[in-house]
Design an enzyme around this catalytic site. Structure first.
Site, PDB file in Angstrom:
ATOM      1  N   ASP A  76      61.643  20.856   2.694  1.00 36.30           N
ATOM      2  CA  ASP A  76      62.110  20.567   1.130  1.00 36.30           C
ATOM      3  C   ASP A  76      63.059  19.384   1.211  1.00 36.30           C
ATOM      4  OD1 ASP A  76      62.565  22.133  -1.458  1.00 36.30           O
ATOM      5  OD2 ASP A  76      64.610  21.626  -0.791  1.00 36.30           O
TER       6      ASP A  76
ATOM      7  N   ASP B  46      52.338  26.489  -2.388  1.00 35.01           N
ATOM      8  CA  ASP B  46      53.462  26.054  -2.844  1.00 35.01           C
ATOM      9  C   ASP B  46      53.604  25.754  -4.276  1.00 35.01           C
ATOM     10  OD1 ASP B  46      56.016  24.801  -3.182  1.00 35.01           O
ATOM     11  OD2 ASP B  46      55.744  23.348  -1.605  1.00 35.01           O
TER      12      ASP B  46
ATOM     13  N   HIS C 187      56.381  28.123  -0.841  1.00 33.46           N
ATOM     14  CA  HIS C 187      57.202  27.096  -0.458  1.00 33.46           C
ATOM     15  C   HIS C 187      58.002  27.382   0.531  1.00 33.46           C
ATOM     16  CE1 HIS C 187      59.811  23.522  -1.375  1.00 33.46           C
ATOM     17  NE2 HIS C 187      60.616  24.171  -1.476  1.00 33.46           N
TER      18      HIS C 187
END
Length: 286
Positions: free
Chosen positions: A113, A243, A271
Site C-alpha cells: 500500500d 484486491d 488488499h
C-alpha cells in the site's frame, strides 16, 4: 539512539510477541521491532495499519531473517511532535532517517500500500544500501488522472471521509474488513488496529493518506523519475488478485518498470495480503 520502552496494556503479547523499540527522528518518535537474524528485511506498512499487519509474516520469517518492521509517524505505537500529521514525503524522510541511524545495509524492502512509495522514496536516499524489493499490492507513480483512484481519494479524503475518520474510525472499520477476502478479522485483531487511534487527530491521519493519493502527485512524480536508479535490483511482487484497490493495470505497469521482476500471484487474496494470506506472503519471500 534506540531505546526500549513499555508497550501499552491493550497490546496482546500472544498476538504481537515482539519487543518494542523506539528511535528519535525529526518531529517523531518511531516505534519499530527488530526480530531474528539473517538477511535483513525492512517491512513498511500502509494505510490504515501499523507493524501489527506483518505480525504473522514476522513470526514465520524471523527464524531465517532479520525482520525490522516500523510504525510510520502517527500510526501504531509511533508518535509525532505536537500531534503533527505527516505527508508521504515526511514519512519517507523518517524511514530514511531510521535506515541511517540503525545503519541498515543490504536489506530487502518489504512494502505494501502506501508503504511502497514511502519505502521506495526512503530507499532512494541511499540506494547503495538496498539489496532488493519484495512488494505487496502498491504503486510508485502518479494516479491523479485515473478515476479509479481519484474518486476514492475525493470521497475518503474529502469532507465526508475526514469526518468519518475523525469520529468513527471509518477507514479502519470499513476498509480493513473489506480488504480481507481469505479470512475474517477477529474482534481482537480489529481492536488492535483501532486502539492506537486514540484521538481525532490521530484518526485523521488515515484520511490524510486518502487525500494524498492526489495531493502527493509531485512526490509520486519525483519517485517515478528516480525508479531507474534501482530497476536492476532483484524484485518480487506478491500480487493479491482479490484486491479492490490495485488491478491488473497496476500489475502490468510494474512488469514494464522492473527489469528483474518475479511475480507470485496470491489467488483470491484481498488488499491486506500480509494479514489475509501470511503463509503465502512469507513463503514467497523465503
Amino acid at each position: 539512539m534506540s531505546v526500549t520502552l513499555e508497550t501499552p496494556s491493550w497490546l496482546d503479547s500472544e498476538l504481537y510477541p515482539f519487543r518494542s523499540r523506539f528511535i528519535e527522528v525529526p518531529d517523531a518518535r518511531l516505534h519499530y521491532i527488530d526480530e531474528g537474524e539473517g538477511p535483513t528485511l525492512l517491512l513498511i506498512h500502509g494505510n490504515p495499519t501499523w507493524s501489527f499487519l506483518y505480525r504473522d509474516v514476522i513470526r514465520q520469517l524471523s527464524t531465517e531473517f532479520r525482520c525490522i518492521a516500523i510504525d510510520l509517524p502517527g500510526f501504531g505505537l509511533s508518535a509525532t511532535g505536537d500531534g503533527r500529521i505527516f505527508d508521504p514525503a515526511d514519512h519517507a524522510c523518517s524511514v530514511a532517517e531510521l535506515i541511517e541511524q540503525l545503519d541498515i545495509r543490504d536489506y530487502v524492502l518489504v512494502a505494501h500500500d502506501w508503504g511502497g512509495p514511502i519505502g521506495l522514496a526512503a530507499a532512494l536516499e541511499a540506494p547503495e544500501r538496498l539489496a532488493g524489493l519484495a512488494l505487496g499490492n502498491t504503486w510508485a507513480w502518479p494516479v491523479a488522472d485515473d478515476p479509479h483512484f481519484s474518486r476514492f481519494s475525493s470521497f475518503m479524503g474529502g469532507p465526508i471521509g475526514r469526518f468519518g475518520a475523525r469520529t468513527i474510525n471509518f477507514i479502519i472499520n470499513a476498509m480493513l474488513p473489506a480488504g480481507h477476502r481469505r479470512r475474517r478479522l477477529s474482534v481482537t485483531e480489529l481492536r488492535h488496529y483501532r486502539a492506537p487511534m486514540t484521538t481525532p487527530r490521530r484518526r485523521a491521519a488515515t484520511s490524510r493518506f486518502a487525500t494524498a493519493i492526489v495531493s502527493a502527485t509531485p512526490f509520486l512524480q519525483q519517485l517515478e523519475a528516480r525508479l531507474p536508479e534501482i530497476v536492476d535490483r532483484p524484485a518480487l511482487l506478491l500480487w493479491a488478485d482479490g484486491d479492490i484497490a490495485f488491478r491488473t493495470k497496476e500489475l502490468d505497469r510494474w512488469r514494464s518498470l522492473l527489469s528483474q521482476l518475479r511475480v507470485i500471484p496470491l489467488a483470491g487474496v484481498g488488499h491486506f495480503s500480509p494479514s489475509d494470506a501470511p503463509s503465502e506472503f512469507s513463503s514467497g519471500i523465503r
